[in-house]
Design a protein around this motif. Structure first.
Motif, PDB file in Angstrom:
ATOM      1  N   ARG A 153       0.831  -1.206   0.000  1.00 43.49           N
ATOM      2  CA  ARG A 153       0.000   0.000   0.000  1.00 43.49           C
ATOM      3  C   ARG A 153       0.868   1.259   0.000  1.00 43.49           C
ATOM      4  N   TRP A 154       0.307   2.380  -0.500  1.00 36.40           N
ATOM      5  CA  TRP A 154       0.995   3.672  -0.493  1.00 36.40           C
ATOM      6  C   TRP A 154      -0.047   4.773  -0.396  1.00 36.40           C
ATOM      7  N   ASP A 155       0.402   5.968   0.035  1.00 32.37           N
ATOM      8  CA  ASP A 155      -0.468   7.145   0.124  1.00 32.37           C
ATOM      9  C   ASP A 155      -0.733   7.699  -1.262  1.00 32.37           C
ATOM     10  N   GLU A 156      -1.952   8.149  -1.455  1.00 33.65           N
ATOM     11  CA  GLU A 156      -2.380   8.620  -2.770  1.00 33.65           C
ATOM     12  C   GLU A 156      -3.410   9.717  -2.606  1.00 33.65           C
ATOM     13  N   GLU A 157      -3.416  10.637  -3.554  1.00 35.85           N
ATOM     14  CA  GLU A 157      -4.447  11.658  -3.582  1.00 35.85           C
ATOM     15  C   GLU A 157      -4.626  12.164  -5.005  1.00 35.85           C
ATOM     16  N   GLN A 158      -5.828  12.157  -5.480  1.00 34.41           N
ATOM     17  CA  GLN A 158      -6.245  12.746  -6.753  1.00 34.41           C
ATOM     18  C   GLN A 158      -5.899  11.927  -7.995  1.00 34.41           C
ATOM     19  N   TYR A 159      -4.629  11.611  -8.202  1.00 33.60           N
ATOM     20  CA  TYR A 159      -4.206  11.030  -9.474  1.00 33.60           C
ATOM     21  C   TYR A 159      -3.160   9.946  -9.244  1.00 33.60           C
ATOM     22  N   SER A 160      -3.208   8.923 -10.107  1.00 34.78           N
ATOM     23  CA  SER A 160      -2.187   7.881 -10.050  1.00 34.78           C
ATOM     24  C   SER A 160      -1.953   7.312 -11.434  1.00 34.78           C
ATOM     25  N   GLU A 161      -0.683   7.074 -11.730  1.00 31.33           N
ATOM     26  CA  GLU A 161      -0.304   6.403 -12.978  1.00 31.33           C
ATOM     27  C   GLU A 161       0.518   5.177 -12.617  1.00 31.33           C
ATOM     28  N   LEU A 162       0.120   4.027 -13.144  1.00 32.39           N
ATOM     29  CA  LEU A 162       0.829   2.765 -12.935  1.00 32.39           C
ATOM     30  C   LEU A 162       1.391   2.311 -14.268  1.00 32.39           C
ATOM     31  N   ASP A 163       2.713   2.098 -14.315  1.00 30.66           N
ATOM     32  CA  ASP A 163       3.391   1.629 -15.523  1.00 30.66           C
ATOM     33  C   ASP A 163       4.003   0.260 -15.262  1.00 30.66           C
ATOM     34  N   PHE A 164       3.774  -0.680 -16.182  1.00 32.69           N
ATOM     35  CA  PHE A 164       4.396  -2.011 -16.133  1.00 32.69           C
ATOM     36  C   PHE A 164       5.391  -2.112 -17.274  1.00 32.69           C
ATOM     37  N   HIS A 203      -8.024   8.881 -12.073  1.00 29.24           N
ATOM     38  CA  HIS A 203      -8.222  10.303 -11.789  1.00 29.24           C
ATOM     39  C   HIS A 203      -9.250  10.487 -10.672  1.00 29.24           C
ATOM     40  N   ASP A 204      -9.234  11.669 -10.052  1.00 28.97           N
ATOM     41  CA  ASP A 204     -10.213  12.063  -9.037  1.00 28.97           C
ATOM     42  C   ASP A 204     -10.296  11.068  -7.881  1.00 28.97           C
ATOM     43  N   LEU A 205      -9.142  10.630  -7.410  1.00 25.28           N
ATOM     44  CA  LEU A 205      -9.093   9.692  -6.292  1.00 25.28           C
ATOM     45  C   LEU A 205      -9.152  10.444  -4.966  1.00 25.28           C
ATOM     46  N   PRO A 206      -9.941   9.972  -4.012  1.00 28.55           N
ATOM     47  CA  PRO A 206      -9.908  10.592  -2.682  1.00 28.55           C
ATOM     48  C   PRO A 206      -8.598  10.212  -1.983  1.00 28.55           C
ATOM     49  N   TRP A 207      -8.186  11.030  -1.017  1.00 23.94           N
ATOM     50  CA  TRP A 207      -6.962  10.731  -0.283  1.00 23.94           C
ATOM     51  C   TRP A 207      -7.117   9.382   0.407  1.00 23.94           C
ATOM     52  N   GLY A 208      -6.037   8.627   0.460  1.00 22.73           N
ATOM     53  CA  GLY A 208      -6.059   7.359   1.173  1.00 22.73           C
ATOM     54  C   GLY A 208      -4.879   6.484   0.821  1.00 22.73           C
ATOM     55  N   MET A 209      -4.947   5.255   1.296  1.00 26.35           N
ATOM     56  CA  MET A 209      -3.941   4.242   0.990  1.00 26.35           C
ATOM     57  C   MET A 209      -4.485   3.410  -0.172  1.00 26.35           C
ATOM     58  N   TYR A 210      -3.628   3.155  -1.158  1.00 22.04           N
ATOM     59  CA  TYR A 210      -4.037   2.446  -2.366  1.00 22.04           C
ATOM     60  C   TYR A 210      -3.129   1.258  -2.642  1.00 22.04           C
ATOM     61  N   TRP A 221       7.771  -1.959 -12.165  1.00 24.10           N
ATOM     62  CA  TRP A 221       6.583  -1.130 -12.261  1.00 24.10           C
ATOM     63  C   TRP A 221       6.841   0.151 -11.483  1.00 24.10           C
ATOM     64  N   THR A 222       6.140   1.202 -11.864  1.00 22.98           N
ATOM     65  CA  THR A 222       6.229   2.468 -11.164  1.00 22.98           C
ATOM     66  C   THR A 222       4.829   3.023 -10.930  1.00 22.98           C
ATOM     67  N   ILE A 223       4.698   3.717  -9.817  1.00 23.68           N
ATOM     68  CA  ILE A 223       3.497   4.496  -9.506  1.00 23.68           C
ATOM     69  C   ILE A 223       3.940   5.944  -9.419  1.00 23.68           C
ATOM     70  N   ASP A 224       3.319   6.797 -10.187  1.00 31.84           N
ATOM     71  CA  ASP A 224       3.577   8.237 -10.150  1.00 31.84           C
ATOM     72  C   ASP A 224       2.292   8.891  -9.670  1.00 31.84           C
ATOM     73  N   THR A 225       2.366   9.620  -8.569  1.00 31.98           N
ATOM     74  CA  THR A 225       1.162  10.179  -7.970  1.00 31.98           C
ATOM     75  C   THR A 225       0.894  11.630  -8.336  1.00 31.98           C
ATOM     76  N   THR A 226       1.652  12.161  -9.305  1.00 31.67           N
ATOM     77  CA  THR A 226       1.453  13.544  -9.717  1.00 31.67           C
ATOM     78  C   THR A 226       1.236  13.627 -11.204  1.00 31.67           C
ATOM     79  N   LYS A 227       0.134  14.224 -11.610  1.00 28.07           N
ATOM     80  CA  LYS A 227      -0.181  14.348 -13.031  1.00 28.07           C
ATOM     81  C   LYS A 227       0.652  15.425 -13.720  1.00 28.07           C
ATOM     82  N   ALA A 228       1.395  16.204 -12.984  1.00 25.68           N
ATOM     83  CA  ALA A 228       2.134  17.338 -13.524  1.00 25.68           C
ATOM     84  C   ALA A 228       3.243  16.965 -14.506  1.00 25.68           C
ATOM     85  N   ASP A 229       3.627  15.705 -14.602  1.00 28.68           N
ATOM     86  CA  ASP A 229       4.746  15.341 -15.495  1.00 28.68           C
ATOM     87  C   ASP A 229       4.366  15.495 -16.952  1.00 28.68           C
TER      88      ASP A 229
END
Length: 126
Positions: A33-44, A91-98, A118-126
């Motif tokens: 699990r990891w902390d997340e808010e609003q946006y997440s990108e998962l790459d395999f 997109h539009d994820l509430p804050w929490g553990m994912y 795999w990578t998780i990027d929690t910021t859409k700004a990239d």
């Protein structure tokens, strides 16, 4: 055999990035699990399975003492091709553990999958 889904943190300048790999994972195996808010990108990257076709991924928000709500399922196929990367966005994820869960591998025709990274990027700004 046991499955391993590892997790490491690599904080970036503008994003939180989590990385890991998948070794001998079955349908139903979960990531850490990891902390997340609003946006997440998962790459395999570099997926391996018996038929080299696909893996289904479901994204969940971990809740205490309640069923974990799921978000869009993604079908990853590009990572099975040489140099390919499969990308899923939520997109539009509430804050929490994912966390993500491995689903059907090769439409249920294969038992296990390996993912080189795999990578998780929690910021859409990239």
């Amino acid at each position: 055999m046991t499955a391993a889904l590892s997790l490491a943190m690599a904080p970036g300048a503008s994003a939180t990035i989590y990385t890991g790999n998948v070794t001998n994972a079955y349908d139903g195996n979960e990531s850490h699990r990891w902390d997340e808010e609003q946006y997440s990108e998962l790459d395999f990257y570099n997926c391996q399975s018996l038929h080299h076709q696909s893996v289904q991924i479901t994204y969940y928000r971990a809740l205490d003492f309640k069923p974990d709500p799921s978000y869009d399922q993604k079908l990853f196929t590009a990572c099975f091709k040489a140099g390919g990367v499969s990308v899923g966005e939520w997109h539009d994820l509430p804050w929490g553990m994912y966390y993500f869960q491995i689903g059907a591998i090769d439409s249920g025709d294969s038992n296990t999958i390996d993912v080189e990274s795999w990578t998780i990027d929690t910021t859409k700004a990239d």
